[in-house]
Write an enzyme that holds these catalytic residues in place. Structure first.
Site, short mmCIF file in Angstrom:
data_model
loop_
_atom_site.label_atom_id
_atom_site.label_comp_id
_atom_site.label_asym_id
_atom_site.label_seq_id
_atom_site.Cartn_x
_atom_site.Cartn_y
_atom_site.Cartn_z
N PHE A 130 0.93 -1.44 0.64
CA PHE A 130 -0.02 -0.01 0.11
C PHE A 130 0.88 1.18 -0.11
CE2 PHE A 130 -2.93 2.79 1.85
CZ PHE A 130 -3.92 2.58 0.71
N ASP A 201 0.96 -4.55 8.92
CA ASP A 201 0.22 -3.43 8.76
C ASP A 201 -1.89 -5.12 8.21
OD1 ASP A 201 -2.27 -2.27 7.78
OD2 ASP A 201 -0.81 -1.02 6.26
N TYR A 226 -11.35 2.36 10.02
CA TYR A 226 -12.82 2.23 8.77
C TYR A 226 -13.19 1.55 8.14
CZ TYR A 226 -9.25 4.71 5.91
OH TYR A 226 -7.94 4.93 5.74
N LYS A 227 -12.75 0.76 8.38
CA LYS A 227 -12.65 -0.30 6.86
C LYS A 227 -13.69 -1.69 7.65
CE LYS A 227 -8.48 0.44 3.94
NZ LYS A 227 -7.29 0.71 4.28
N ARG A 375 -12.48 -3.89 -7.83
CA ARG A 375 -12.05 -4.47 -6.14
C ARG A 375 -13.94 -5.12 -5.98
NH1 ARG A 375 -9.11 -1.98 -1.37
NH2 ARG A 375 -9.96 -0.55 -1.57
C1 PLP Z 1 -6.19 1.35 3.70
C2 PLP Z 1 -5.19 1.53 4.19
C3 PLP Z 1 -4.11 2.58 4.99
C4 PLP Z 1 -4.76 3.52 5.11
O1 PLP Z 1 -3.87 4.82 6.12
P1 PLP Z 1 -4.15 5.57 6.28
O2 PLP Z 1 -3.99 6.39 7.28
O3 PLP Z 1 -6.10 6.02 7.07
O4 PLP Z 1 -5.62 7.11 5.23
C5 PLP Z 1 -2.82 1.88 5.29
N1 PLP Z 1 -2.34 1.00 4.55
C6 PLP Z 1 -2.99 -0.21 4.48
C7 PLP Z 1 -2.40 -0.95 4.00
C8 PLP Z 1 -4.45 0.36 3.65
O5 PLP Z 1 -5.14 -1.08 3.34
#
Ligand code: PLP
Length: 416
Positions: A130, A201, A226-227, A375
């Protein structure tokens, strides 16, 4: 063709009738006419959250005012909600805290890890991780100016690329595009055998797949609120540090909330002895209340049942799409039947963006990840087998009629 045009086949209806998690759908507020396949990007609204946030707003803020830091335990909220998340990820209550965003938590833990690891120059990750994860390593390394470097190795080579030079292995447990899942225990053991720390992560894992951080002897982790935890847009994130590392790891952001005695108001910084040292500033109480509501919903859920249903829904989706849409150039990305996987399914198509826009226009909501990935988040708590079948009906129709060629579907929005 709309999503309610066809009633499910007897086989699909039977699977829904036998679904042990079917009652959870009523715990969410979902709009009519929508099949929501994006709970991996923004989890749906739990039914109880509006009242919970309203209560915090009216009673705790409106009436309690500043007193609520004590009387409503606002001050303890990061640890209280962290302890609940700890149960979902297989950690001890005092090893998880809610704070900041995933990005900021990554930064804090990357710098903390590199500070504790003397003489090892390498942070190891995978290409295509990511973006924020890689950006945070790059910027942490630049800021530190200590000569560390980021190395990227394909996922099959990660273990063999860990050497005595590796300070930190930083990986996303479930890949955000493909849903490929790393073997957390095996990689952690391989890294620790060479003296490296591992930072996981869990953004696409927490609330989506069973997790056992301590059983895997994980060192550190971050995750998203939030996911799959349904904490609301921009919900605070969480971080985990194994107790054995609490004393040695220090946050680079030494704010007062991470101080050993924030209300002593002394001039010198002294990190809190435990996980609280990774707090920085004042917690966003309204947002934490929404997150707590989402997390509470998950506490009653049997994650093994979620895993079984997730796999069944994913494999039904893959089977139907491959049988009915492959001839239109749609190809599966990521794990096949039986392989370890997260709870989303991705397909590649050169016109994936426009196809996804056409799906969304018909109420089948997924998302698009550049350059060509459609997705679909598969959230077992509120999706039915009939939803999966209906979504594939719409996808096939969009492909067969080429509805995606409409000019409206070609317009790129800021958020895809
Ligand atoms: C969604 C996601 C993030 C999001 O990071 P934010 O700081 O909340 O924007 C980070 N890493 C991964 C792997 C994600 O899927």
């Amino acid at each position: 063709m709309t999503i309610s045009a066809v009633s499910p086949s007897p086989d699909i209806a039977a699977r829904d009738a036998a679904d042990a998690l079917a009652t959870y759908r009523a715990q969410f507020t979902l709009p009519d006419g929508v099949i929501y396949l994006d709970g991996n990007s923004l989890g749906a609204l739990p039914r109880d959250t509006p009242a919970r946030v309203a209560q915090v707003m009216h009673d705790e803020w409106g009436t309690g005012l500043i007193r609520s830091w004590n009387s409503a335990d606002w001050i303890g909220a990061p640890q209280r909600v962290g302890a609940k998340i700890a149960r979902l990820v297989g950690a001890e209550a005092h090893e998880v805290v809610v704070a900041d965003s995933t990005s900021v938590n990554l930064y804090k833990l990357i710098v903390a890890a590199l500070g504790a690891q003397r003489g090892q120059p390498v942070v190891l990750s995978e290409p295509g991780n990511f973006p924020t994860d890689l950006y945070m390593v790059e910027t942490a390394i630049t800021t530190l100016g200590t000569g560390h470097r980021l190395e990227l190795a394909p996922r099959e080579e990660i273990v063999s690329r860990i050497t005595e030079d590796t300070a930190l292995v930083m990986l996303t447990h479930v890949h955000y595009k493909t849903a490929d899942m790393f073997d957390m225990a095996a990689i952690t053991a391989a890294a620790q055998a060479k003296g490296a720390l591992v930072l996981w992560d869990l953004s696409h894992s927490a609330g989506a797949v069973p997790l056992a951080l301590n059983a895997c002897r994980a060192d550190m982790a971050v995750g998203c609120g939030y996911k799959f935890l349904n904490g609301g847009p921009g919900a605070p994130a969480f971080l985990f540090v194994a107790e054995r590392h609490h004393a040695a790891l220090r946050s680079p952001l030494g704010g007062w909330m991470g101080h050993a005695r924030p209300f002593a108001f002394v001039d010198e910084y002294e990190p809190a002895p435990g996980i609280a040292r990774f707090l920085c500033g004042t917690p966003p109480i309204l947002a934490v209340a929404a997150l707590e509501s989402g997390v509470d919903l998950h506490l009653s859920v049997d994650m093994q049942q979620v895993a079984v249903k997730s796999r069944a829904l994913c494999e039904l989706f893959i089977d139907l799409v491959e049988a009915r849409c492959a001839s239109y150039g749609v190809t599966l990305v990521g794990p096949r039947r039986g392989a370890p996987r997260g709870s989303h399914v991705s397909f590649r198509h050169a016109d994936g963006y426009a196809i996804m826009q056409a799906l969304i226009a018909r109420g089948v909501i997924g998302d698009f990840r550049a350059p060509d990935i459609m997705r679909f988040g598969i959230t077992p708590l509120y999706l039915r087998f009939a939803d999966i079948a209906a979504a594939v009906d719409v996808l096939e129709d969009v492909l067969r009629t080429e509805a995606w060629r409409a000019s409206a579907h070609q317009v790129r929005h800021a958020v895809t």
